[in-house]
Design an enzyme around this catalytic site. Structure first.
Site, PDB file in Angstrom:
ATOM      1  CE  LYS A 121      18.877 -12.577 -52.600  1.00  0.00           C
ATOM      2  NZ  LYS A 121      19.254 -12.711 -51.170  1.00  0.00           N
ATOM      3  CB  THR A 126      18.883  -5.243 -51.184  1.00  0.00           C
ATOM      4  OG1 THR A 126      19.879  -5.951 -50.455  1.00  0.00           O
ATOM      5  CG2 THR A 126      19.340  -3.827 -51.455  1.00  0.00           C
ATOM      6  CG  HIS A 176      21.116 -11.225 -55.718  1.00  0.00           C
ATOM      7  ND1 HIS A 176      20.102 -10.297 -55.860  1.00  0.00           N
ATOM      8  CD2 HIS A 176      21.851 -10.818 -54.655  1.00  0.00           C
ATOM      9  CE1 HIS A 176      20.226  -9.372 -54.932  1.00  0.00           C
ATOM     10  NE2 HIS A 176      21.274  -9.656 -54.184  1.00  0.00           N
ATOM     11  NE  ARG A 227      27.168 -18.671 -52.087  1.00  0.00           N
ATOM     12  CZ  ARG A 227      26.275 -19.418 -52.733  1.00  0.00           C
ATOM     13  NH1 ARG A 227      26.535 -19.835 -53.956  1.00  0.00           N
ATOM     14  NH2 ARG A 227      25.111 -19.722 -52.195  1.00  0.00           N
ATOM     15  CB  THR A 245      17.913 -11.795 -47.165  1.00  0.00           C
ATOM     16  OG1 THR A 245      18.477 -12.822 -47.982  1.00  0.00           O
ATOM     17  CG2 THR A 245      18.827 -10.587 -47.188  1.00  0.00           C
ATOM     18  N   PRO A 280      19.631  -6.088 -44.550  1.00  0.00           N
ATOM     19  CG  PRO A 280      17.905  -5.043 -45.722  1.00  0.00           C
ATOM     20  CD  PRO A 280      18.579  -5.084 -44.389  1.00  0.00           C
TER      21      PRO A 280
HETATM   22  P1  NAD Z   1      25.757 -20.110 -48.605  1.00  0.00           P
HETATM   23  O1  NAD Z   1      24.744 -21.127 -48.997  1.00  0.00           O
HETATM   24  O2  NAD Z   1      27.037 -20.027 -49.346  1.00  0.00           O
HETATM   25  O3  NAD Z   1      26.124 -20.283 -47.046  1.00  0.00           O
HETATM   26  C1  NAD Z   1      25.190 -20.596 -46.049  1.00  0.00           C
HETATM   27  C2  NAD Z   1      25.864 -21.491 -45.033  1.00  0.00           C
HETATM   28  O4  NAD Z   1      24.987 -21.686 -43.924  1.00  0.00           O
HETATM   29  C3  NAD Z   1      26.196 -22.897 -45.587  1.00  0.00           C
HETATM   30  O5  NAD Z   1      27.554 -23.201 -45.369  1.00  0.00           O
HETATM   31  C4  NAD Z   1      25.275 -23.826 -44.800  1.00  0.00           C
HETATM   32  O6  NAD Z   1      25.835 -25.099 -44.550  1.00  0.00           O
HETATM   33  C5  NAD Z   1      25.131 -23.020 -43.502  1.00  0.00           C
HETATM   34  N1  NAD Z   1      23.943 -23.420 -42.713  1.00  0.00           N
HETATM   35  C6  NAD Z   1      22.723 -23.805 -43.154  1.00  0.00           C
HETATM   36  N2  NAD Z   1      21.920 -24.077 -42.104  1.00  0.00           N
HETATM   37  C7  NAD Z   1      22.654 -23.842 -40.997  1.00  0.00           C
HETATM   38  C8  NAD Z   1      22.371 -23.942 -39.604  1.00  0.00           C
HETATM   39  N3  NAD Z   1      21.181 -24.339 -39.144  1.00  0.00           N
HETATM   40  N4  NAD Z   1      23.361 -23.619 -38.726  1.00  0.00           N
HETATM   41  C9  NAD Z   1      24.586 -23.241 -39.167  1.00  0.00           C
HETATM   42  N5  NAD Z   1      24.894 -23.123 -40.476  1.00  0.00           N
HETATM   43  C10 NAD Z   1      23.942 -23.425 -41.366  1.00  0.00           C
HETATM   44  O7  NAD Z   1      24.997 -18.708 -48.646  1.00  0.00           O
HETATM   45  P2  NAD Z   1      25.638 -17.229 -48.740  1.00  0.00           P
HETATM   46  O8  NAD Z   1      25.779 -16.848 -50.169  1.00  0.00           O
HETATM   47  O9  NAD Z   1      26.828 -17.151 -47.837  1.00  0.00           O
HETATM   48  O10 NAD Z   1      24.453 -16.351 -48.173  1.00  0.00           O
HETATM   49  C11 NAD Z   1      23.965 -16.541 -46.855  1.00  0.00           C
HETATM   50  C12 NAD Z   1      22.819 -15.556 -46.592  1.00  0.00           C
HETATM   51  O11 NAD Z   1      23.336 -14.227 -46.578  1.00  0.00           O
HETATM   52  C13 NAD Z   1      21.709 -15.554 -47.649  1.00  0.00           C
HETATM   53  O12 NAD Z   1      20.470 -15.361 -47.001  1.00  0.00           O
HETATM   54  C14 NAD Z   1      22.039 -14.323 -48.492  1.00  0.00           C
HETATM   55  O13 NAD Z   1      20.906 -13.777 -49.120  1.00  0.00           O
HETATM   56  C15 NAD Z   1      22.574 -13.395 -47.439  1.00  0.00           C
HETATM   57  N6  NAD Z   1      23.440 -12.293 -47.902  1.00  0.00           N
HETATM   58  C16 NAD Z   1      23.302 -11.113 -47.261  1.00  0.00           C
HETATM   59  C17 NAD Z   1      24.125 -10.062 -47.555  1.00  0.00           C
HETATM   60  C18 NAD Z   1      23.988  -8.782 -46.776  1.00  0.00           C
HETATM   61  O14 NAD Z   1      24.711  -7.823 -47.034  1.00  0.00           O
HETATM   62  N7  NAD Z   1      23.082  -8.710 -45.803  1.00  0.00           N
HETATM   63  C19 NAD Z   1      25.097 -10.196 -48.551  1.00  0.00           C
HETATM   64  C20 NAD Z   1      25.235 -11.435 -49.204  1.00  0.00           C
HETATM   65  C21 NAD Z   1      24.402 -12.491 -48.864  1.00  0.00           C
END
Ligand code: NAD
Length: 261
Positions: free
Chosen positions: A159, A166, A155, A14, A101, A126
């Site tokens: 998640k 955060t 969330h 995402r 995170t 975060p």
């Molecule tokens: P998601 O599950 O949609 O996407 C994660 C992706 O990582 C998937 O496509 C998965 O196949 C891939 N993946 C898993 N293991 C992998 C590896 N070893 N190598 C490469 N790719 C791999 O998750 P998301 O909603 O996109 O969120 C991802 C992270 O970002 C979560 O930890 C979430 O909490 C965090 N997040 C942070 C913020 C911020 O502002 N810091 C904002 C939103 C989400």
């Protein structure tokens, strides 16, 4: 000005797709490589709702970084793989910008030492939404006057970690502002307690990323709330971190350190 070469890890996720769109829209950035375990061999453009980019999804991070030599790696993957991804990037001389995170405080400390040793910048945040950073800062300010406080973080149901990064960072900042007077956490069965601050986690479809910080005082409450209603909200912060990390020689934890607040 030379374009900044960016690797996106978790590119099919995402957040990863949003980062691909944001990076491709910048004239001073180039998408060097896209890594994910899902959709290998597919052009990342259409996955992100763009025309073909010529960059196809690769599964092996080390190989992708070694071959394409980006300056920056943006990681939005999973709590259980992010540490090894960051270590791999630093090993390859690539500066990490990390939104994933779930990293523990001692892991961040270890990474900070590694960055200093290698003289490489790294940004771990975060929350990359500027409004959320303001919420944390304002919470810190309020906590010095109203020390009784609880956090509710809300969330989407996908998640994986809780409480959110955060919320944990907000609790840490509140604890720093309260100094010697930590709140009595009370019975453990309500939510989680971090840095003496109680945190409640809600996971529901329809939500993106939201947080309320509620302060209580004599005959009054103060509620601070931030809502990320779309993942676009994180992109200005991610792009800023990509630009800033190039000239850093150490690890920075929290977007607030890159903003003039
Ligand atoms: P998601 O599950 O949609 O996407 C994660 C992706 O990582 C998937 O496509 C998965 O196949 C891939 N993946 C898993 N293991 C992998 C590896 N070893 N190598 C490469 N790719 C791999 O998750 P998301 O909603 O996109 O969120 C991802 C992270 O970002 C979560 O930890 C979430 O909490 C965090 N997040 C942070 C913020 C911020 O502002 N810091 C904002 C939103 C989400």
């Amino acid at each position: 000005m030379a374009r900044i070469r960016v690797a996106v890890v978790g590119a099919a996720g995402r957040m990863g797709r949003e980062v691909v769109r944001a990076v491709c829209a910048q004239q001073h950035m180039t998408l060097a490589t896209a890594v994910d375990l899902e959709h290998p061999g597919e052009d990342v453009g259409p996955l992100a709702g763009l025309p073909e980019t010529g960059v196809t999804i690769e599964q092996d991070l080390r190989q992708a970084l070694s071959r394409t030599r980006p300056q920056v790696m943006v990681d939005f993957t999973r709590p259980d793989v992010v540490l090894s991804n960051i270590e791999c990037a630093l090993d390859c001389g690539v500066r990490p910008v990390v939104g994933t995170t779930g990293l523990k405080a001692e892991e961040i400390e270890r990474l900070a030492a590694l960055c200093e040793e290698r003289e490489l910048g790294c940004v771990i945040a975060p929350n990359f939404a500027v409004g959320a950073v303001l919420l944390m800062k304002m919470s810190q300010m309020a906590a010095s006057v109203l020390p009784a406080v609880e956090i509710i973080e809300l969330h989407h149901e996908g998640k994986l970690d809780s409480p959110s990064g955060t919320a944990l960072k907000t609790a840490e900042m509140i604890a720093a502002a309260r100094g010697e007077a930590p709140q009595e956490p009370g019975p453990p069965e309500r939510g989680t307690v971090s840095h003496g601050v109680r945190i409640h986690s809600v996971r529901l479809p329809g939500l993106v990323a939201h947080q309320e910080v509620i302060f209580g005082g004599l005959g009054q409450t103060l509620t601070l709330r931030h809502d990320s209603v779309s993942r676009e909200s994180f992109m200005p912060g991610v792009l800023l971190a990509i630009e800033k990390v190039i000239s850093l020689r150490k690890l920075v934890y929290g977007l607030e350190h890159l903003l003039d607040l």
